[in-house]
Motif scaffolding. Structure first.
Motif: not given
Length: 376
Positions: A335-357
């Motif tokens: 809910s309080e997304d910061n730039m550090t998480d967006m940069v370091t976790h972006m590949p994980d976010r993509y991979k999680i949604v892709e795996t679910l689909i």
């Protein structure tokens, strides 16, 4: 010290002619009267301040004067006499005496409340005036008014009674959104948008990737936020697929509690980084099953919709990878997304949604864990 305070008739004689003769006949001098203690005065039923009388028979200040007037009135009632007998004459006499002892250099009162003399006169008249007899019904009504709480203006009460909390669509938690008719755990806006896209946009090139008109999207958001229980899909604004796809993405982006929830966000990121593919899948599945009811059902509904879109990727060019690039940052976040998480976790976010689909049937099936593996 005197044993008795002057009687009412003696005081009336004094206030009428301003002399102390009648008082002296009982053996009281002006100095004696000035030294009468408060206990002796109260014993006789009189209200009294610091000094009762001066040598000239005049009150020291306004409070002293009020004490004399109240004392005369109360004593008159106690003795069965008419309190109005001395009201006007005595008040006029005391007012004249009070003006005479006022300092010569005192400035006139320039306040908007009016002159002090008039205020004193009105106050004396109000105090000396005997109250009119009240009926038992009036007394009961007065007691009821005092015991009941103060009432607000009728207009405010009317507004409060008629005002109802209308469900909203954007910027509220999933459990507070207007539910869909067929699934109470899925928001109405999510079901409506997915239905429009599946009815008319399965083969639409670049669906969910091309943004819609911002003004039209904002207009639909405002309408849905008013708590519409039904959506008119024949409305011209619902005919633009890019507007509807942008509306759906905006809904998830504005959720105060993201779909994967703040409490489990770090767990999902860590689970995605598990090297063993089978263990990674099992951990992700367990975390999804632990989501609250509204979040689990909504994620299940959305992933099933995205799987349907991906099944037509030959026409719309939106494979699971492309859909994950669009929805990953929107769904998997805090809910309080910061730039550090967006940069370091972006590949994980993509991979999680892709795996679910890619494995939606297994993740959201009701059967037991079959230990399915997925390539990394």
């Amino acid at each position: 010290m005197p044993s008795r305070v002057p009687s009412l008739r003696m005081l009336r004689s004094f206030f009428t002619d301003g002399s102390l003769d009648s008082l002296g006949s009982r053996g009281h001098s002006s100095s004696d009267l000035a030294d009468v203690p408060l206990s002796a005065v109260r014993k006789e039923g009189w209200l009294h301040c610091k000094q009762v009388l001066t040598k000239k028979g005049k009150a020291e200040d306004r409070e002293d004067m009020l004490a004399w007037i109240r004392g005369i009135r109360d004593s008159s009632r106690a003795e069965g006499e008419d309190p109005g007998f001395a009201s006007q004459a005595l008040i006029s006499k005391k007012l004249n005496d009070y003006r005479k002892v006022s300092p010569a250099g005192a400035k006139p009162d320039s306040s908007p409340k009016g002159s002090r003399g008039l205020g004193l006169r009105a106050e004396f008249l109000r105090q000396a005036e005997p109250s009119a007899p009240r009926s038992p019904r009036q007394d009961a009504a007065g007691a009821k008014d005092e015991s009941s709480p103060p009432k607000a203006p009728w207009g405010i009460n009317l507004m409060k009674k008629n005002k109802k909390a209308t469900p909203r669509a954007f910027g509220v938690r999933l459990e507070e959104c207007q539910p869909a008719p067929d699934n109470k755990n899925v928001p109405l806006i999510v079901e409506a948008c997915c239905k429009v896209v599946e009815d008319r946009g399965l083969e639409y090139l670049g669906i969910y990737r091309v943004p819609g008109n911002n003004a039209v999207v904002a207009s639909l958001q405002e309408q849905l936020n008013k708590g519409a229980t039904e959506i008119n899909l024949q409305d011209e604004r619902w005919q633009d697929l890019n507007v509807i796809s942008s509306l759906l993405k905006s809904f998830f982006r504005k959720l105060p509690e993201p779909l994967f929830t703040d409490n489990r966000y770090s767990d999902f990121i860590e689970a995605n980084r598990i090297e063993d593919a089978s263990e990674r899948m099992k951990t992700l599945r367990r975390l999804i099953r632990d989501l609250p009811g509204h979040y689990y059902e909504t994620l299940k509904f959305l992933v099933g919709h995205l799987k349907t879109i991906a099944d037509h990727s030959e026409k719309n060019k939106m494979e699971p990878r492309n859909l994950a690039l669009v929805f990953g940052p929107t769904l998997v976040r805090t809910s309080e997304d910061n730039m550090t998480d967006m940069v370091t976790h972006m590949p994980d976010r993509y991979k999680i949604v892709e795996t679910l689909i890619q494995h939606s049937d297994w993740f959201f099936s009701d059967g037991e864990d079959k230990g399915e593996k997925v390539g990394v």
